[in-house]
Design a protein around this motif. Structure first.
Motif, PDB file in Angstrom:
ATOM      1  N   ILE A 128     -13.046  -1.617  -2.198  1.00 20.10           N
ATOM      2  CA  ILE A 128     -12.373  -2.728  -1.557  1.00 20.10           C
ATOM      3  C   ILE A 128     -12.594  -3.241  -0.246  1.00 20.10           C
ATOM      4  CG2 ILE A 128     -10.475  -4.258  -2.363  1.00 20.10           C
ATOM      5  CD1 ILE A 128      -9.885  -2.570  -3.967  1.00 20.10           C
TER       6      ILE A 128
ATOM      7  N   TYR B  81       0.926  -1.231   0.096  1.00 18.99           N
ATOM      8  CA  TYR B  81      -0.352   0.294   0.035  1.00 18.99           C
ATOM      9  C   TYR B  81       0.912   1.109  -0.086  1.00 18.99           C
ATOM     10  CZ  TYR B  81       0.960  -0.963   5.274  1.00 18.99           C
ATOM     11  OH  TYR B  81       1.660  -1.518   6.490  1.00 18.99           O
TER      12      TYR B  81
ATOM     13  N   SER C 129     -12.624   2.004 -10.815  1.00 24.21           N
ATOM     14  CA  SER C 129     -13.278   2.461  -9.890  1.00 24.21           C
ATOM     15  C   SER C 129     -14.757   3.607 -10.485  1.00 24.21           C
ATOM     16  CB  SER C 129     -12.645   2.488  -8.668  1.00 24.21           C
ATOM     17  OG  SER C 129     -13.480   3.066  -7.048  1.00 24.21           O
TER      18      SER C 129
ATOM     19  N   PHE D 194      -7.596   2.591  -0.043  1.00 23.21           N
ATOM     20  CA  PHE D 194      -8.647   2.142  -0.946  1.00 23.21           C
ATOM     21  C   PHE D 194      -9.730   3.956  -0.618  1.00 23.21           C
ATOM     22  CE2 PHE D 194      -8.019  -2.490  -0.251  1.00 23.21           C
ATOM     23  CZ  PHE D 194      -7.078  -2.879  -1.697  1.00 23.21           C
TER      24      PHE D 194
ATOM     25  N   ALA E 187     -11.344   3.434  -4.051  1.00 17.27           N
ATOM     26  CA  ALA E 187     -12.617   2.334  -4.549  1.00 17.27           C
ATOM     27  C   ALA E 187     -12.376   1.273  -3.336  1.00 17.27           C
ATOM     28  CB  ALA E 187     -10.837   1.514  -4.523  1.00 17.27           C
TER      29      ALA E 187
ATOM     30  N   SER F 131     -11.172  -3.771   2.892  1.00 19.81           N
ATOM     31  CA  SER F 131      -9.752  -4.965   3.355  1.00 19.81           C
ATOM     32  C   SER F 131      -9.654  -5.902   4.387  1.00 19.81           C
ATOM     33  CB  SER F 131      -8.526  -4.079   3.983  1.00 19.81           C
ATOM     34  OG  SER F 131      -9.091  -3.303   4.715  1.00 19.81           O
TER      35      SER F 131
ATOM     36  N   LYS G 194      -5.981  -0.472   3.550  1.00 20.38           N
ATOM     37  CA  LYS G 194      -7.948   0.429   3.719  1.00 20.38           C
ATOM     38  C   LYS G 194      -7.702   2.032   3.521  1.00 20.38           C
ATOM     39  CE  LYS G 194     -11.202   0.621   7.288  1.00 20.38           C
ATOM     40  NZ  LYS G 194     -11.701   0.519   8.380  1.00 20.38           N
TER      41      LYS G 194
END
Length: 314
Positions: A212, A151, A176, A205, A210, A214, A202
């Motif tokens: 997603i 990340y 996205s 994103f 986005a 986590s 997290k």
């Protein structure tokens, strides 16, 4: 004559371990995911790529629509469908037929999972237009899984090369913004806990907007590193009880991968996504003939699947 007293080498005999114990095998249960390796060519060369993908490695050549359709026909004939169809590489969008390969799978009613770095091959206008057309028709059947090793820009680019992090985030943002179902795959290469990694992803994103989750291991997959220099134990038949593992949960109980070797007349089926170059794990040319037990005679079987508890599919 060979020295009978010489120690056996680990992962050398498909039937017994170096200690002479019966090697574990995984029987075929049911087909949940059929993977297609669309070719080993990739726009980048990662430092620890287990399949050695690169801009010059075409050991596995591009699959064609005819290659894919023949196996989709087998799925229908064997009564397995609809299932999950996974596309991996290399970088799948290097394959000029990639959008069409997705389409023929989606039209059969299968879910499609694409593993991509979301960089320049995916971001070409022709590919974007094709993806948007599929999204308009099959949005609930498509999942795009982005390869994000870490990340942070520093660690991701350490693995994939300078500029890779920003290019993948651009692709992530585009997907996205257009409503694609997204997931991501990272690595446990760095010294951090699973919780720390998920918290870091997290935050990333959320920054790019986005969707997603986590905390969901099927939407953010943290893969154990496959270390060529590692020395994992061999898996015996007794390990299932010792480790409280069910062999039906191991990838090769429910997944196969189609590859096409350079110079081969036709595609073939291997036991899993991790071992495309090992002759022992090339099972057959047809899907039906490949649905047989697989002996866990490779360190990746132990590192990634049994002890690592990982699967390339959700």
């Amino acid at each position: 004559m060979p020295d009978a007293s010489a120690p056996l080498i680990k992962f050398s005999d498909p039937r017994v371990t170096a200690k002479g114990e019966t090697r574990a095998s995984v029987g075929f249960d049911t087909l949940k995911t059929l993977w297609f390796n669309t070719g080993t060519l990739c726009n980048i060369e990662c430092k620890n790529c287990y399949i050695l993908s690169s801009p010059t490695n075409d050991a596995l050549v591009y699959l064609t629509e005819a290659d894919v359709v023949s196996y989709l026909d087998e799925i229908d004939a064997l009564g397995f469908g609809p299932i999950e169809i996974g596309f991996t590489g290399g970088e799948p969008f290097m394959n000029p037929d990639m959008v069409r390969l997705m389409e023929v799978s989606l039209k059969r009613g299968h879910d499609v999972l694409v593993l991509t770095n979301a960089m320049k091959p995916m971001m070409r206008p022709r590919v974007q237009a094709g993806l948007l057309g599929l999204q308009a028709r099959f949005s609930d059947q498509i999942e795009m899984r982005l390869s994000l090793d870490h990340y942070t820009r520093a660690y991701h680019d350490e693995e994939r090369g300078a500029g890779g992090f920003d290019a993948t985030l651009e692709g992530l943002t585009w997907l996205s913004d257009h409503g694609f179902t997204l997931s991501a795959a990272g690595r446990s290469l760095w010294s951090e806990t699973d919780a720390e990694a998920r918290d870091g992803f997290k935050a990333l994103f959320e920054t790019v907007g986005a969707d997603i989750p986590s905390e969901d291991p099927s939407r953010l997959v943290i893969f154990p590193e496959m270390d060529e220099s590692g020395d994992p134990p061999e898996i015996t038949v007794d390990c299932w009880g010792i480790l409280n593992k069910n062999p039906d949960d191991i990838m090769c109980a429910s997944q196969r991968m189609v590859i096409k070797r350079r110079g081969a007349e036709r595609a073939s089926v291997v036991a899993c996504t991790l071992l495309p170059y090992e002759d022992e794990f090339e099972l057959a040319q047809t899907l039906e003939e490949s649905l047989k037990p697989v002996r866990l005679n490779h360190k990746y079987c132990a590192q990634f699947c049994v002890l690592g508890g990982a699967s390339c599919s959700a």
